[in-house]
Write a protein that holds these residues in place. Structure first.
Motif, PDB file in Angstrom:
ATOM      1  N   LEU A 370      -7.542  42.482 -31.377  1.00  0.00           N
ATOM      2  CA  LEU A 370      -8.643  41.547 -31.184  1.00  0.00           C
ATOM      3  C   LEU A 370      -9.494  41.312 -32.425  1.00  0.00           C
ATOM      4  CD1 LEU A 370      -9.900  42.749 -27.688  1.00  0.00           C
ATOM      5  CD2 LEU A 370      -8.484  40.751 -28.182  1.00  0.00           C
ATOM      6  N   ARG A 371      -9.474  42.276 -33.382  1.00  0.00           N
ATOM      7  CA  ARG A 371     -10.431  42.160 -34.493  1.00  0.00           C
ATOM      8  C   ARG A 371      -9.791  42.334 -35.864  1.00  0.00           C
ATOM      9  NH1 ARG A 371     -12.962  44.916 -30.575  1.00  0.00           N
ATOM     10  NH2 ARG A 371     -12.742  46.979 -31.509  1.00  0.00           N
ATOM     11  N   ARG A 372      -8.485  42.222 -35.966  1.00  0.00           N
ATOM     12  CA  ARG A 372      -7.782  42.249 -37.257  1.00  0.00           C
ATOM     13  C   ARG A 372      -8.071  43.530 -38.047  1.00  0.00           C
ATOM     14  NH1 ARG A 372      -7.999  37.738 -42.130  1.00  0.00           N
ATOM     15  NH2 ARG A 372      -6.063  38.350 -43.137  1.00  0.00           N
ATOM     16  N   VAL A 373      -7.956  44.670 -37.395  1.00  0.00           N
ATOM     17  CA  VAL A 373      -8.087  45.929 -38.118  1.00  0.00           C
ATOM     18  C   VAL A 373      -6.677  46.475 -38.319  1.00  0.00           C
ATOM     19  CG1 VAL A 373      -9.208  48.185 -38.165  1.00  0.00           C
ATOM     20  CG2 VAL A 373     -10.313  46.289 -37.006  1.00  0.00           C
ATOM     21  N   SER A 374      -5.886  45.804 -39.142  1.00  0.00           N
ATOM     22  CA  SER A 374      -4.484  46.182 -39.378  1.00  0.00           C
ATOM     23  C   SER A 374      -4.153  45.986 -40.847  1.00  0.00           C
ATOM     24  CB  SER A 374      -3.535  45.334 -38.520  1.00  0.00           C
ATOM     25  OG  SER A 374      -3.789  45.510 -37.155  1.00  0.00           O
ATOM     26  N   GLU A 375      -4.030  47.069 -41.553  1.00  0.00           N
ATOM     27  CA  GLU A 375      -3.688  46.989 -42.961  1.00  0.00           C
ATOM     28  C   GLU A 375      -2.682  48.076 -43.301  1.00  0.00           C
ATOM     29  OE1 GLU A 375      -7.147  47.254 -45.351  1.00  0.00           O
ATOM     30  OE2 GLU A 375      -8.081  45.433 -44.555  1.00  0.00           O
ATOM     31  N   PHE A 376      -1.759  47.739 -44.210  1.00  0.00           N
ATOM     32  CA  PHE A 376      -0.809  48.720 -44.712  1.00  0.00           C
ATOM     33  C   PHE A 376      -1.226  49.085 -46.134  1.00  0.00           C
ATOM     34  CE2 PHE A 376       2.812  46.757 -41.964  1.00  0.00           C
ATOM     35  CZ  PHE A 376       2.248  47.346 -40.841  1.00  0.00           C
ATOM     36  N   LYS A 377      -1.336  50.358 -46.395  1.00  0.00           N
ATOM     37  CA  LYS A 377      -1.738  50.807 -47.726  1.00  0.00           C
ATOM     38  C   LYS A 377      -0.709  51.790 -48.259  1.00  0.00           C
ATOM     39  CE  LYS A 377      -6.688  50.322 -46.745  1.00  0.00           C
ATOM     40  NZ  LYS A 377      -7.998  51.018 -46.691  1.00  0.00           N
ATOM     41  N   ARG A 378      -0.362  51.596 -49.515  1.00  0.00           N
ATOM     42  CA  ARG A 378       0.591  52.503 -50.160  1.00  0.00           C
ATOM     43  C   ARG A 378      -0.045  53.865 -50.420  1.00  0.00           C
ATOM     44  NH1 ARG A 378       5.160  51.105 -53.015  1.00  0.00           N
ATOM     45  NH2 ARG A 378       5.801  48.929 -52.944  1.00  0.00           N
TER      46      ARG A 378
END
Length: 536
Positions: A370-378
Motif C-alpha cells: 500500500l505504501r511502496r516500502v520495497s527496496e532491494f539493497k546490495r
C-alpha cells in the motif's frame, strides 16, 4: 514444516513409494505433524502431505468421490468474493471451505484457480480425466520446489525433501549463491541449489498421458494494465474494498491470534473487527524484557484495550538465549537457507504464538503493497572474502528495479523473493494469514495514483472511518493521534522517524565507512533513554 511432496512418472515406478516416504519424513519434523500419502498408480503419481490438524483447517487432503478427484493442499485457499462460489463454502466446516475448489474444478476446470484467494500450493488428481494439476498461489509465497529428470518429475514444498532423495541436486547453484551474497535472497525463482527451481506464482502444471504442459492462470500484467484512480476515488473506494476482503481472514475466531504492533497495518485490521464480531487473542512481540516499554508493546496494549480484546506480551526470554544454537539451526533448516541466524527469533516467537492460537493473523506486507516500502539493497562484502570468479559474478548482478506499478513489484517480486524466509520460519510454527495479499486488495492497490505513493493518508483515514477511537492513538511513526496541526504532525513524524533510524543503526551498524563510529553510537545509546523504542 507443513507441505506437499510428490513424484510423477510415466509409467509408475514401484520404487517411488519408498522415495515419497523419505520425502514426507523430511518435512515431518514436529511430533504434532500428521502424514498422509496418496497413490494414483494409473496416472504415475505418488504424493504426500504433512501438516497439523486443528478445528479450522482440518486435514490437507480432500476427496470428492462423485467426481473422482482428490486435492492435496498446503497453506489456505479461500474462495474469492464471488457470491456464486461462497454459496459452496461454510466458514464453520473445514472440509466445505476447501471442497468448494473441487466443486468449482468439476464445473469449470482449472479456471477455478482464478477464483481462489490465499497463500497455497496444491495438487489435484483427476482420475476421471486422467490428469494431474500442480499449482500455487498468485504470488508464489507458498513455494513449490521442482526438479525434472528423464521420465520423472519431483516436487516439494521444501527443498530439503528433494535433497533427501536426489543426490544430483546436493550442490550449490552459483547464480543462486551470487544472488544471495549480493542481495540476501535469490531472484527470478532461482534457488540456492543446482537444478532446483521454484515455480513462479500463478502456475499450473498439467500432467496427462506422459506429457507435461506449463501454463499460468494469472500473470501480473492483468492487474498492471488497470486504469489508475485519482486520489479522491482511491480514498473513497478503499474502505469498501478492505471491509469486503477482511472477513475471509477472520474465520475460526476461537483459534485466531492477531499479532499487534504500533504501526498502521494491524490497526487497519482492528478497526473493522467489531463489524464481524471477531474476538481474536492479541499479542505483541518484544525484546528481552518489556522494561523499556517499546512502542509496539505500549501501543499494542492500548489498541487491544479499546477493542476489548485479550492481550499478551511475548518477550524473548532467557531460554531463547540459552538455546540460541538450536533456534539458529532450526531457522536455517526450516527455511531451506533462505533465512539466516539473525532470524532465529522468528522460530521462537512462532512457537510462543502457537501456544496461544494456531492461526496468526498479521499486518505483514501492508506497507509494501500500500505504501511502496520495497527496496532491494546490495550487501557490501569485503572483496577478500570471495573467490575472483564469484566476485566477478556478484559484480555482474543487476538488482531488480521497481517498476512503474510499485504495488505489483512488491506483491510479485519483493515479497515472495526478499521476505520469503521470514514467512517460511513463521509458517513452520503457525498458520500465517494476512489480508494485505488478498487478491482484491492487491488488485486495487495496483490502481493507486502516483500522488499517493508512499502516503499513509489512505490507511489513516480508513482507521478513522472504521473506529475513530483507534485513530486517537498515535502510531509508532507519529501518524494519527489528536490533531496537533500540520506543523505539530510534521515534528512528531520527524522525531519518531529519527528515533527509528537511530535504533536501526544501533542494531545493524552504521553503513560503510561510518561503521568506525559504531562504538561511539553504543556509548551514546547507553546514556540516553531515546533508544530501544523501535526495536525488540
Amino acid at each position: 514444516m507443513p507441505g506437499i511432496v510428490g513424484i510423477i512418472s510415466d509409467p509408475a515406478v514401484a520404487g517411488n513409494q519408498g522415495r515419497i516416504q523419505q520425502m514426507v519424513s523430511s518435512l515431518a519434523t514436529d511430533p504434532a505433524y500428521e502424514q498422509r500419502t496418496v497413490l494414483a498408480s494409473e496416472l504415475g503419481v505418488v504424493t504426500g502431505w504433512v501438516g497439523t490438524r486443528h478445528g479450522c483447517s482440518g486435514p490437507g487432503i480432500y476427496s470428492h468421490p462423485q467426481h473422482h478427484t482428490t486435492l492435496l493442499l498446503a497453506g489456505e485457499c479461500f474462495p474469492s468474493a464471488s457470491e456464486a462460489i461462497i454459496e459452496h463454502a461454510s466458514a464453520d466446516k473445514a472440509n466445505d471451505r476447501c471442497h468448494w475448489l473441487l466443486e468449482e474444478y468439476a464445473r469449470i476446470g482449472e479456471q477455478c484457480l482464478a477464483k481462489s484467494d490465499g497463500l497455497f500450493a496444491g495438487l489435484i488428481i483427476d482420475r476421471r480425466a486422467g490428469r494431474v494439476l500442480l499449482f500455487n498461489d498468485r504470488y508464489g509465497m507458498e513455494r513449490i520446489y521442482v526438479h525434472e529428470a528423464r521420465d520423472f518429475f519431483y516436487f516439494a514444498s521444501e527443498a530439503k525433501a528433494l535433497l533427501r532423495v536426489l543426490p544430483e541436486v546436493r550442490e550449490f547453484d552459483e547464480d543462486g549463491i551470487a544472488d544471495f551474497l549480493s542481495l540476501g535472497f535469490t531472484t527470478e525463482w532461482k534457488t540456492l541449489f543446482r537444478n532446483l527451481q521454484v515455480l513462479p506464482g500463478g502456475s499450473i502444471l498439467s500432467f496427462s498421458g506422459g506429457n507435461k504442459v506449463d501454463s499460468r492462470y494469472f500473470t501480473p500484467p492483468e492487474w498492471e494494465v488497470q486504469s489508475r484512480l485519482n486520489a479522491d476515488e482511491f480514498e473513497q473506494k478503499f474502505p469498501a474494498v478492505f471491509k469486503r476482503s477482511l472477513p475471509r481472514y477472520l474465520t475460526c475466531g476461537s483459534e485466531l491470534g492477531l499479532s499487534v504492533t504500533g504501526g498502521l497495518d494491524t490497526r487497519m485490521i482492528m478497526a473493522f473487527l467489531q463489524e464481524d464480531r471477531a474476538t481474536p487473542i492479541t499479542y505483541t512481540f518484544v525484546g528481552e524484557s518489556d522494561a523499556l516499554s517499546p512502542l509496539d508493546a505500549t501501543i499494542g496494549r492500548k489498541v487491544a484495550d479499546i477493542c476489548n480484546l485479550e492481550h499478551h506480551i511475548i518477550p524473548l526470554e532467557s531460554d531463547f538465549f540459552a538455546d540460541f544454537q538450536s533456534f539458529a539451526d532450526r531457522t536455517v533448516f526450516h527455511t531451506d537457507g533462505t533465512l539466516g541466524v539473525t532470524g532465529a527469533h522468528e522460530m521462537y516467537y512462532g512457537a510462543r504464538a502457537r501456544a496461544l492460537a494456531p492461526i496468526r493473523l498479521t499486518g505483514n506486507y501492508g506497507s509494501e503493497v500500500l505504501r511502496r516500502v520495497s527496496e532491494f539493497k546490495r550487501f557490501e562484502l569485503a572483496s577478500g572474502l570471495l573467490r575472483p570468479e564469484l566476485r566477478a559474478r556478484i559484480k555482474s548482478i543487476i538488482e531488480p528495479t521497481p517498476i512503474e506499478n510499485s504495488a505489483s513489484f512488491a506483491a510479485f517480486k519483493a515479497i515472495p523473493w526478499r521476505l520469503y524466509g521470514n514467512y517460511a520460519a513463521n509458517r513452520s510454527e503457525v498458520t500465517l494469514r494476512t489480508p494485505f495479499l488478498d487478491a482484491e486488495i492487491v488488485a486495487f492497490a495496483c490502481r493507486r495514483p502516483k500522488e499517493l505513493r508512499g502516503s499513509s493518508e489512505p490507511a489513516a483515514r480508513l482507521i478513522q472511518k472504521g473506529n475513530p477511537r483507534l485513530a486517537r492513538i498515535p502510531s509508532d511513526m507519529g501518524y494519527l493521534g489528536e490533531d496537533a496541526g500540520r506543523l505539530g504532525k510534521a515534528f512528531r513524524y520527524a522525531w519518531n522517524r529519527s528515533c527509528f533510524k537511530m535504533d536501526y543503526y544501533h542494531t545493524a551498524g552504521l553503513p560503510g565507512k561510518l561503521s568506525v563510529f559504531d562504538p561511539a553510537l553504543d556509548q551514546f545509546a547507553s546514556r540516553l533513554p531515546l533508544f530501544g523504542k523501535h526495536k525488540f
